[in-house]
Design a protein around this motif. Sequence first.
Motif, PDB file in Angstrom:
ATOM      1  N   LYS A 259      -7.622  -2.498   4.156  1.00  0.00           N
ATOM      2  CA  LYS A 259      -7.235  -3.515   3.175  1.00  0.00           C
ATOM      3  C   LYS A 259      -6.072  -3.031   2.307  1.00  0.00           C
ATOM      4  O   LYS A 259      -5.111  -3.767   2.066  1.00  0.00           O
ATOM      5  N   TRP A 260      -6.164  -1.749   1.891  1.00  0.00           N
ATOM      6  CA  TRP A 260      -5.101  -1.217   1.023  1.00  0.00           C
ATOM      7  C   TRP A 260      -3.782  -1.132   1.775  1.00  0.00           C
ATOM      8  O   TRP A 260      -2.719  -1.391   1.218  1.00  0.00           O
ATOM      9  N   ILE A 261      -3.897  -0.803   3.072  1.00  0.00           N
ATOM     10  CA  ILE A 261      -2.671  -0.691   3.889  1.00  0.00           C
ATOM     11  C   ILE A 261      -1.990  -2.052   3.988  1.00  0.00           C
ATOM     12  O   ILE A 261      -0.783  -2.179   3.798  1.00  0.00           O
ATOM     13  N   LEU A 262      -2.805  -3.067   4.269  1.00  0.00           N
ATOM     14  CA  LEU A 262      -2.249  -4.426   4.402  1.00  0.00           C
ATOM     15  C   LEU A 262      -1.626  -4.886   3.081  1.00  0.00           C
ATOM     16  O   LEU A 262      -0.500  -5.411   3.062  1.00  0.00           O
ATOM     17  N   LEU A 263      -2.337  -4.654   1.996  1.00  0.00           N
ATOM     18  CA  LEU A 263      -1.815  -5.096   0.693  1.00  0.00           C
ATOM     19  C   LEU A 263      -0.612  -4.251   0.254  1.00  0.00           C
ATOM     20  O   LEU A 263       0.275  -4.742  -0.439  1.00  0.00           O
ATOM     21  N   TRP A 264      -0.594  -2.987   0.698  1.00  0.00           N
ATOM     22  CA  TRP A 264       0.589  -2.147   0.425  1.00  0.00           C
ATOM     23  C   TRP A 264       1.816  -2.733   1.136  1.00  0.00           C
ATOM     24  O   TRP A 264       2.901  -2.805   0.563  1.00  0.00           O
ATOM     25  N   GLN A 265       1.608  -3.171   2.377  1.00  0.00           N
ATOM     26  CA  GLN A 265       2.712  -3.814   3.114  1.00  0.00           C
ATOM     27  C   GLN A 265       3.179  -5.087   2.415  1.00  0.00           C
ATOM     28  O   GLN A 265       4.346  -5.437   2.468  1.00  0.00           O
ATOM     29  N   GLU A 266       2.238  -5.767   1.789  1.00  0.00           N
ATOM     30  CA  GLU A 266       2.569  -7.019   1.093  1.00  0.00           C
ATOM     31  C   GLU A 266       3.117  -6.768  -0.315  1.00  0.00           C
ATOM     32  O   GLU A 266       3.384  -7.726  -1.049  1.00  0.00           O
ATOM     33  N   LYS A 267       3.212  -5.507  -0.681  1.00  0.00           N
ATOM     34  CA  LYS A 267       3.661  -5.115  -2.028  1.00  0.00           C
ATOM     35  C   LYS A 267       2.793  -5.765  -3.108  1.00  0.00           C
ATOM     36  O   LYS A 267       3.287  -6.256  -4.126  1.00  0.00           O
ATOM     37  N   ALA A 268       1.503  -5.777  -2.834  1.00  0.00           N
ATOM     38  CA  ALA A 268       0.580  -6.424  -3.765  1.00  0.00           C
ATOM     39  C   ALA A 268      -0.384  -5.421  -4.386  1.00  0.00           C
ATOM     40  O   ALA A 268      -1.470  -5.780  -4.821  1.00  0.00           O
ATOM     41  N   LEU A 269       0.037  -4.159  -4.386  1.00  0.00           N
ATOM     42  CA  LEU A 269      -0.825  -3.122  -4.974  1.00  0.00           C
ATOM     43  C   LEU A 269      -0.218  -2.600  -6.267  1.00  0.00           C
ATOM     44  O   LEU A 269       1.009  -2.625  -6.450  1.00  0.00           O
ATOM     45  N   ALA A 270      -1.090  -2.107  -7.110  1.00  0.00           N
ATOM     46  CA  ALA A 270      -0.625  -1.451  -8.339  1.00  0.00           C
ATOM     47  C   ALA A 270       0.101  -0.164  -7.924  1.00  0.00           C
ATOM     48  O   ALA A 270      -0.247   0.438  -6.900  1.00  0.00           O
ATOM     49  N   PRO A 271       1.105   0.280  -8.700  1.00  0.00           N
ATOM     50  CA  PRO A 271       1.897   1.458  -8.304  1.00  0.00           C
ATOM     51  C   PRO A 271       1.060   2.694  -7.975  1.00  0.00           C
ATOM     52  O   PRO A 271       1.345   3.406  -7.014  1.00  0.00           O
ATOM     53  N   ARG A 272       0.007   2.907  -8.764  1.00  0.00           N
ATOM     54  CA  ARG A 272      -0.815   4.108  -8.553  1.00  0.00           C
ATOM     55  C   ARG A 272      -1.515   4.033  -7.193  1.00  0.00           C
ATOM     56  O   ARG A 272      -1.513   4.989  -6.427  1.00  0.00           O
ATOM     57  N   ARG A 273      -2.059   2.868  -6.891  1.00  0.00           N
ATOM     58  CA  ARG A 273      -2.755   2.669  -5.616  1.00  0.00           C
ATOM     59  C   ARG A 273      -1.759   2.745  -4.451  1.00  0.00           C
ATOM     60  O   ARG A 273      -2.059   3.313  -3.397  1.00  0.00           O
ATOM     61  N   ALA A 274      -0.576   2.209  -4.666  1.00  0.00           N
ATOM     62  CA  ALA A 274       0.445   2.222  -3.617  1.00  0.00           C
ATOM     63  C   ALA A 274       0.827   3.667  -3.263  1.00  0.00           C
ATOM     64  O   ALA A 274       0.984   4.000  -2.079  1.00  0.00           O
TER      65      ALA A 274
END
Lengths: 173, 156
Positions: B13-28
């Motif tokens: 999930k984090w990988i997909l949302l990272w690709q979508e640039k929808a993560l907080a900077p720390r999580r990214a």
Amino acid sequence: MDEREFAQALTEHREKVYRLAMRMTGNHQEALDITQETLLSAFQHRRRFRGEARLTTWLYRIGLNHAYACLKRRKQVLIPLDKAQELVDQGRNPAQSFQHKTKAESVRRMVAFLPPRQKAAVHLRIWEGLSFGEVAGVLACRESTARTLYFFGLRKLRERLGETGVKKLEAEA
Amino acid sequence: MNKQKDCGRRWEKWILLWQEKALAPRRAKQVEAHLKACAACRETAEEYRLLKKELGAHAEIIAPVFTAPVNLAPETFRPASRRRLAGWATACLLVLVVAGILRVSRFQTTHHQPEGDWFHFAVEDTNLAGGDYYYLLLLERLASEEQTTFLNLVAN
């Protein structure tokens, strides 16, 4: 915005509403009906549009409700896609065109089998380019829920394709 | 292999949302660091990238070209239930109008209009017809002082 301007603004967005309706129902005629009903509802309740959200977001939401109602009437959520829906082939030879259509059809079918809310989230994000905040506005949920719906939708598609399916799909192109 | 799968599940999930640039900077940053270290997750990320690319390229819906203007006439705004109700009301009204026309035409064929002194004709005609309905109709047409005279004449 007076009535005439509002009606004009609505008609400019009917393709978008149609695409969402078509994605949800998979049937051309029903998608047309939903589009018409959506525009009429929006015009009828135009005073409720306060301009806080974009007009398209508001229209998507109305359209989605009409699509849900349509699916409920049919009591059938998983339906085959309308054969009449064809992609526009630009500059392809017949063999490429056939291959493209076959693949497009299989991909569309996979998407059609997603649960409605996941399908809506995936459609709005991938094909309409809405932000997760806007998707959440359309689906009347929190932004985190919209992200999760999108994720589950894509994960189902990936699983359906299998471990090597995505790469195969790419290789066939 | 199972370990790799579990890893993919956890980070998917984090990988997909990272690709979508929808993560907080720390999580990214966490996701980026993990992707550098984990081959299985890099593969997952690549699969999602290809999947989204293919979906965008192949499953787009082409809307028909709408040429006709949308009919936004006020009569189409009413919901279906109200339109049905309006339909029934119109039908009932039509029936009443037709019944009224038939009644009047029957009335006119059986009771021709009087010439000359209609008041005395009305008295005669009421006696002849003897119908309450016609009697009431005549009463309605009379002024209050005439009504008394009329009733006396009829009584006699």
